[in-house]
Scaffold this motif. Structure first.
Motif, PDB file in Angstrom:
ATOM      1  N   VAL A 184       0.856  -1.196   0.000  1.00  0.00           N
ATOM      2  CA  VAL A 184       0.000   0.000   0.000  1.00  0.00           C
ATOM      3  C   VAL A 184       0.893   1.248   0.000  1.00  0.00           C
ATOM      4  CG1 VAL A 184      -1.702   1.328   1.322  1.00  0.00           C
ATOM      5  CG2 VAL A 184      -1.940  -1.163   1.118  1.00  0.00           C
ATOM      6  N   LYS A 185       1.975   1.192   0.747  1.00  0.00           N
ATOM      7  CA  LYS A 185       2.910   2.326   0.767  1.00  0.00           C
ATOM      8  C   LYS A 185       3.415   2.622  -0.640  1.00  0.00           C
ATOM      9  CE  LYS A 185       7.271   1.776   1.435  1.00  0.00           C
ATOM     10  NZ  LYS A 185       8.549   1.337   2.030  1.00  0.00           N
ATOM     11  N   HIS A 186       3.823   1.597  -1.362  1.00  0.00           N
ATOM     12  CA  HIS A 186       4.330   1.815  -2.728  1.00  0.00           C
ATOM     13  C   HIS A 186       3.265   2.473  -3.604  1.00  0.00           C
ATOM     14  CE1 HIS A 186       7.637  -1.454  -2.197  1.00  0.00           C
ATOM     15  NE2 HIS A 186       8.018  -0.273  -1.785  1.00  0.00           N
ATOM     16  N   ALA A 187       2.021   2.000  -3.477  1.00  0.00           N
ATOM     17  CA  ALA A 187       0.944   2.584  -4.284  1.00  0.00           C
ATOM     18  C   ALA A 187       0.725   4.047  -3.890  1.00  0.00           C
ATOM     19  CB  ALA A 187      -0.337   1.782  -4.088  1.00  0.00           C
ATOM     20  N   LEU A 188       0.694   4.305  -2.589  1.00  0.00           N
ATOM     21  CA  LEU A 188       0.402   5.672  -2.123  1.00  0.00           C
ATOM     22  C   LEU A 188       1.449   6.682  -2.571  1.00  0.00           C
ATOM     23  CD1 LEU A 188      -0.937   5.053   1.499  1.00  0.00           C
ATOM     24  CD2 LEU A 188      -2.188   6.053  -0.417  1.00  0.00           C
ATOM     25  N   ILE A 189       2.709   6.286  -2.563  1.00  0.00           N
ATOM     26  CA  ILE A 189       3.747   7.274  -2.899  1.00  0.00           C
ATOM     27  C   ILE A 189       3.971   7.403  -4.406  1.00  0.00           C
ATOM     28  CG2 ILE A 189       4.992   7.014  -0.715  1.00  0.00           C
ATOM     29  CD1 ILE A 189       7.154   5.437  -2.329  1.00  0.00           C
TER      30      ILE A 189
ATOM     31  N   LEU B 120      10.333   6.352   0.196  1.00  0.00           N
ATOM     32  CA  LEU B 120      10.040   4.988   0.665  1.00  0.00           C
ATOM     33  C   LEU B 120       9.901   4.945   2.185  1.00  0.00           C
ATOM     34  CD1 LEU B 120      12.504   3.056  -1.658  1.00  0.00           C
ATOM     35  CD2 LEU B 120      10.009   3.035  -1.809  1.00  0.00           C
ATOM     36  N   ASN B 121      10.296   6.022   2.849  1.00  0.00           N
ATOM     37  CA  ASN B 121      10.124   6.078   4.306  1.00  0.00           C
ATOM     38  C   ASN B 121       8.718   6.519   4.704  1.00  0.00           C
ATOM     39  OD1 ASN B 121      12.727   5.279   4.851  1.00  0.00           O
ATOM     40  ND2 ASN B 121      13.521   7.376   4.869  1.00  0.00           N
ATOM     41  N   PHE B 122       7.832   6.664   3.724  1.00  0.00           N
ATOM     42  CA  PHE B 122       6.457   7.064   4.055  1.00  0.00           C
ATOM     43  C   PHE B 122       5.888   6.122   5.120  1.00  0.00           C
ATOM     44  CE2 PHE B 122       1.800   6.928   3.156  1.00  0.00           C
ATOM     45  CZ  PHE B 122       1.520   8.202   3.621  1.00  0.00           C
TER      46      PHE B 122
END
Ligand code: ADP
Ligand code: ZN
Length: 343
Positions: free
Chosen positions: A173-178, A230-232
């Motif tokens: 989900v992080k990858h999608a969000l950023i 990527l630190n999101f």
């Protein structure tokens, strides 16, 4: 099978998604040593019959220089010289230990990864960071060095404990969000297939996620700018993980919710987008809120190794699928998260 390539200084890194574990034999020389952990080797150890193996314990506690020391000793006892090859077969911890030991033993020998957790397949095995924790600080000691190959077999996920699957979902989900609104949309539509490990869904999930990570990393291998995205969710996430003992993915999920809430307060995203993010995390079994001692979380956050001065490079969302990095001071951040102990 999908193949992703990342060219890097001095060579190229290849990721193969959909290969079976047995395929690693095609890519390694005779004098290869396997590094795995006790859980993975008890289920899959018979699949690397014929190769010497170094089996480490499981869990974040063993990600230390003592474990690396034990690995060096065993590499020596197996007579591994500069022509040797190491294959790390396991989750993110095995990849970290195997990558770090191989990168430093005899000033560096060749290595590859067969990641067996969703988190490692989508995230940890890609990017060239290998390291160990030191005196309570995460990933304090390490190297930047890519494996020659990353071989992803989605079938490993069938034996993965549910919580480990959830940890992987958080990074996806992080990858999608950023980076990619369409991927976020796809995850919303396929959340149920993900929960049920549908093979086609999982293969696409790993491939998209790996593509995003590879693209971000290749723009910024040494983490000077872009890669910080990527630190999101991780600035809070690491602190929450340390203070509460939640799993990495659960803590990052709460951290992403907090960072999204700050993005909302700053007027970068609207409340509909904010609710959509939280809904998706919840649909994947991830927490979006928690109770913790506020000061302890803030203290832990400012002890993070990535702190350079009195501010943090904080990752916020401009949109679903687009991140920005802003320097925020301790008082800025405290102002946004309010005064109570609920995050
Ligand atoms: P991560 O990839 O999240 O960093 P770890 O390396 O700590 O995680 O692995 C998480 C746990 O899952 C460990 O206890 C590990 O032994 C176990 N594990 C890894 N891969 C598998 C698998 N395919 N099936 C069952 N257990 C696994
Ligand atoms: Zn993470």
């Amino acid at each position: 099978m999908a193949l992703i390539e990342l060219s890097k200084l001095g060579g190229s890194f290849k990721m193969r998604i959909g290969d079976s574990l047995d395929d690693f034999r095609r890519y390694v020389p005779e004098n290869t040593v396997i590094i795995s952990d006790e859980n993975v080797s008890s289920i899959y150890g018979h699949r690397w019959d014929g190769f010497p193996a170094i089996i480490i314990g499981a869990g974040e506690k063993i990600k230390t220089l003592d474990t690396v020391h034990a690995v060096y000793s065993q590499l020596m006892s197996y007579g591994i010289d500069r022509s040797g090859f190491v294959v790390g077969i396991g989750g993110g911890i095995v990849c970290d230990i195997a990558g770090f030991a191989a990168s430093t033993y005899l000033r560096g020998i060749r290595f590859g990864f067969v990641p067996t957790t969703l988190l490692a397949q989508c995230d940890a095995a890609i990017g060239g960071k290998n390291g160990v924790n030191f005196e309570g600080f995460k990933n304090m000691i390490g190297t930047f060095n890519h494996p020659e190959f990353v071989l992803c077999d989605p079938k490993f996920l069938q034996t993965l404990p549910a919580i480990e699957l959830t940890n992987g979902f958080a990074e996806v989900v992080k990858h999608a969000l950023i980076a990619n609104f369409h991927f976020f949309d796809w995850i919303e539509k396929n959340a149920s297939g993900m929960m049920h490990l549908e093979p086609k869904v999982m293969t696409h999930l790993i491939e998209r996620s790996a593509h995003i990570k590879t693209a971000v990393v290749s723009n910024d291998e040494k983490e000077k700018g872009e890669r910080r995205k990527l630190n999101f969710g991780h600035t809070f996430g690491h602190a929450i993980e340390k203070v509460t003992g939640l799993s990495h993915g659960q803590a990052v999920s709460v951290g992403m919710s907090v960072a999204s809430a700050i993005s909302l307060q700053k007027g970068y995203i609207n409340s509909k987008q904010y609710e959509r993010i939280k809904m998706l995390l919840k649909a994947l079994g991830l927490p979006v809120t928690m109770v913790a001692h506020r000061q302890a979380v803030i203290d832990a956050m400012f002890m993070d190794k990535k702190r350079q001065e009195d501010y943090i490079h904080f990752v916020l969302l401009k949109d679903i699928g687009s991140a920005i990095i802003e320097k925020m001071s301790l008082s800025d951040i405290s102002g946004f998260i309010g005064r109570d102990d609920i995050f």
